[in-house]
Design a protein around this motif. Sequence first.
Motif, PDB file in Angstrom:
ATOM      1  N   CYS A  62       0.901  -1.534  -0.019  1.00 62.44           N
ATOM      2  CA  CYS A  62      -0.009   0.144  -0.114  1.00 62.44           C
ATOM      3  C   CYS A  62       0.532   1.484  -0.102  1.00 62.44           C
ATOM      4  O   CYS A  62       2.269   0.942   0.644  1.00 62.44           O
ATOM      5  CB  CYS A  62      -0.528  -0.039   1.046  1.00 62.44           C
ATOM      6  SG  CYS A  62      -0.238   0.733   3.185  1.00 62.44           S
ATOM      7  N   CYS A 113      -0.182   8.352   2.612  1.00 66.36           N
ATOM      8  CA  CYS A 113      -1.153   8.157   3.215  1.00 66.36           C
ATOM      9  C   CYS A 113      -1.132   9.167   4.475  1.00 66.36           C
ATOM     10  O   CYS A 113      -0.334   8.230   5.436  1.00 66.36           O
ATOM     11  CB  CYS A 113      -1.322   6.346   3.810  1.00 66.36           C
ATOM     12  SG  CYS A 113      -3.214   6.349   4.457  1.00 66.36           S
ATOM     13  N   ALA A 171      -1.137   6.159   7.624  1.00 67.82           N
ATOM     14  CA  ALA A 171      -0.312   5.195   8.184  1.00 67.82           C
ATOM     15  C   ALA A 171       0.111   5.471   9.156  1.00 67.82           C
ATOM     16  O   ALA A 171       1.045   6.379   9.680  1.00 67.82           O
ATOM     17  CB  ALA A 171       0.689   5.379   7.021  1.00 67.82           C
ATOM     18  N   CYS A 213      -0.648   0.409   7.796  1.00 64.00           N
ATOM     19  CA  CYS A 213      -1.236  -0.004   8.800  1.00 64.00           C
ATOM     20  C   CYS A 213      -2.586  -0.452   8.861  1.00 64.00           C
ATOM     21  O   CYS A 213      -2.486  -1.449   8.221  1.00 64.00           O
ATOM     22  CB  CYS A 213      -1.789   1.329   9.201  1.00 64.00           C
ATOM     23  SG  CYS A 213      -3.424   1.945   8.146  1.00 64.00           S
ATOM     24  N   CYS A 241      -4.771  -2.252   3.653  1.00 68.33           N
ATOM     25  CA  CYS A 241      -4.656  -2.107   1.794  1.00 68.33           C
ATOM     26  C   CYS A 241      -3.774  -2.767   1.303  1.00 68.33           C
ATOM     27  O   CYS A 241      -4.050  -3.216   0.181  1.00 68.33           O
ATOM     28  CB  CYS A 241      -4.818  -0.403   1.330  1.00 68.33           C
ATOM     29  SG  CYS A 241      -5.855   0.547   2.812  1.00 68.33           S
TER      30      CYS A 241
END
Lengths: 559, 127
Positions: free
Chosen positions: A413, A419, A422, A456, A460
């Motif tokens: 991801c 992100c 994250a 995380c 994803c």
Amino acid sequence: MYRYTDFDAGFVAERNRQFRAQVARRIDGSLTEDEFKPLRLMNGLYLQLHAYMLRVAIPYGTLDSRQMRQLAQIAERWDKGYGHFTTRQNIQFNWPVLGDVPDILDALAEVEMHAIQTSGNTIRNVTADHFAGAAADEVADPRPVAELIRQWSTDHPEFQFLPRKFKIAVTGSPADRAVTAAHDIGLRIVRAADGGIAYQVLVGGGLGRTPMIGKVLHDALPEADLLPYLEAIVSVWNLLGRRDNKYKARIKITVHEHGIDEIRRLVEARFAETRAAFSGIDQVMLAGIRAAFAPPAFRDAPVDAYHAARDADPVFRAWTDSNLAAHRAEGYAIVQVSLKAHGATPGDASALQMRVLADVAERYGHDELRISHEQNVVLPHVHLSDLPALHAILRAHGLGTANIGKVSDIIACPGMDYCALATARSIPVAQEIALRFDALKIEHQVGDLKIKISGCINACGHHHVGHIGILGLDRAGVENYQITLGGDQGPDAALGQRTGPGFSADEIVPAVERIVETYLAERAGAEEDFLATFRRIGMAPFKAALYDAPDKEARADAA
Amino acid sequence: MSVIVTDAGFGPDTHSPDPRSGEAVTMPSDTAPEALDAALGAEMVVIDFPSSADGRGFTLARLLRLRGYRGRLRARGHVIADQYAMARRAGFDEVEIDDALAARQPEDQWRLRADWQAHDYQARLRG
Ligand code: SF4
């Protein structure tokens, strides 16, 4: 391929007009930030760590050269010259400016694309097997029904403000390359008793912080009942799903809390109500959509050039060994183009690479491209005799990596690099693992091994279903990587088991190396792949290799 | 005070029966689907929208219509102009908003969505 009808084109144009107005109304204060947020999300616009991100749908992963060229153009004109293909058959642009987004959406509409419902608490972009319409092992092409579901779910008036996001995947093959068991609804096309097709319906799968494998809600649903049945499921969940806690809102939790039998009872009762609202016209439309997905005219040509190239060129041979899959037509292959060059960001493609892919699709691939959930690009229909020329072009543009399904074909991801959610980096870990195994030169000896990395707990990167899964967490401000082993994304989907305590950023690559060494030492032979070996010998030998004292001391010494 | 939004735009609340009269039934967004049946004979049903992010009211409206409810159906509360077409397609006749929302999202923003019958995938697929 499906072409937009006048209705589809009119719908998208109107939707883009609405979004342009919504952006203006946000700026003039008509819409509060809380009101605007779901509206921008349902149009694919997401707020990331550094900037907005636009997530564009590639419905059921299919696109043609014209569309790929437009994505390249968007990447150059409005972004930094590249795009990122995701695990759900979307492409993300990481650096658009809010004011430009309406123009980007119009540019997409020019080539029959959109970003509708790629985000937010809506029914998301419907995904399908990336080998659809080409695979030798297919019961039926899943794309026509995925298109029907796309139309049904688009702007569905009841389902734009759901408790949480809702993901549907369809496979037409028993090999299940669409990870249907990890979706809110997974549909598997099966042979019905009467020789026609039916749908096995799975519900309540999902990864994230509470990973669950989908449960069978219906074993063989008749095709004509599909839309009202889907409507019944989402209708039941829309009222029953929890809205008090977003971590408990997904349908997997609803199914878990109420039990699959109770959910089935409720869905059946609701289906009795929704069924009556469908006159059957959807089946006529489905037949029309199916005709649009008729296979291209395959040619019959000699394949000597292919075999000669294999004999003469070991690099070409290695690439064909790892990157081809069986096609249903004689003399054809499915080609997977790896977006995982060793050391590159998994899933990223530059505008130039997108154009090269568009060109080769047009020249050698019946003008079709696919995006796989493994973040690679697929040319579904290539004649064997064209492979040497194709391979030469791909290699010249950094697209010739021979690693499909191998250690370095890693799903990762965006993680801490992009992100906002994250807790750790994932892209650099993927890059280091790929470089390490490339240096060791054992990738081909190791064979099929899927590594998946999430930055995380939201998963994803699908780490739970990786043969080796890596989850990056934050332990008191320091990145810490947990490892799971034995996950499986196939038809017998399984969640990986944790090895034990996590590893620091410095330790994670050596830890993966020890796992692979253990596999090589323990496997019954080269035919026994990692997953089979893990299932036979269990966790203990891997644990010993990872945590036993001598290794720990060695690690301490090294550090 | 409040404003009633219909396809014709903004209007006053003239025709609602007194909620205490028994002719109008008010339902919260967490109404259980079984409880809808009690309202099937009412002259008017009002479904509350506590937040524009709470989409349960749309499904409740649709279920009422599927079960044969033919009376006036109103969405009341935090419904935004962008949801007007959804509300109409789900079976609502009208939307009731407060004056503050009506000032922030004036009539023209709602009128833009009065063409809710156009561009409707559902209508095509259901026949
Ligand atoms: S897994 Fe976490 S870090 Fe990675 S993309 Fe998803 S939310 Fe972001």
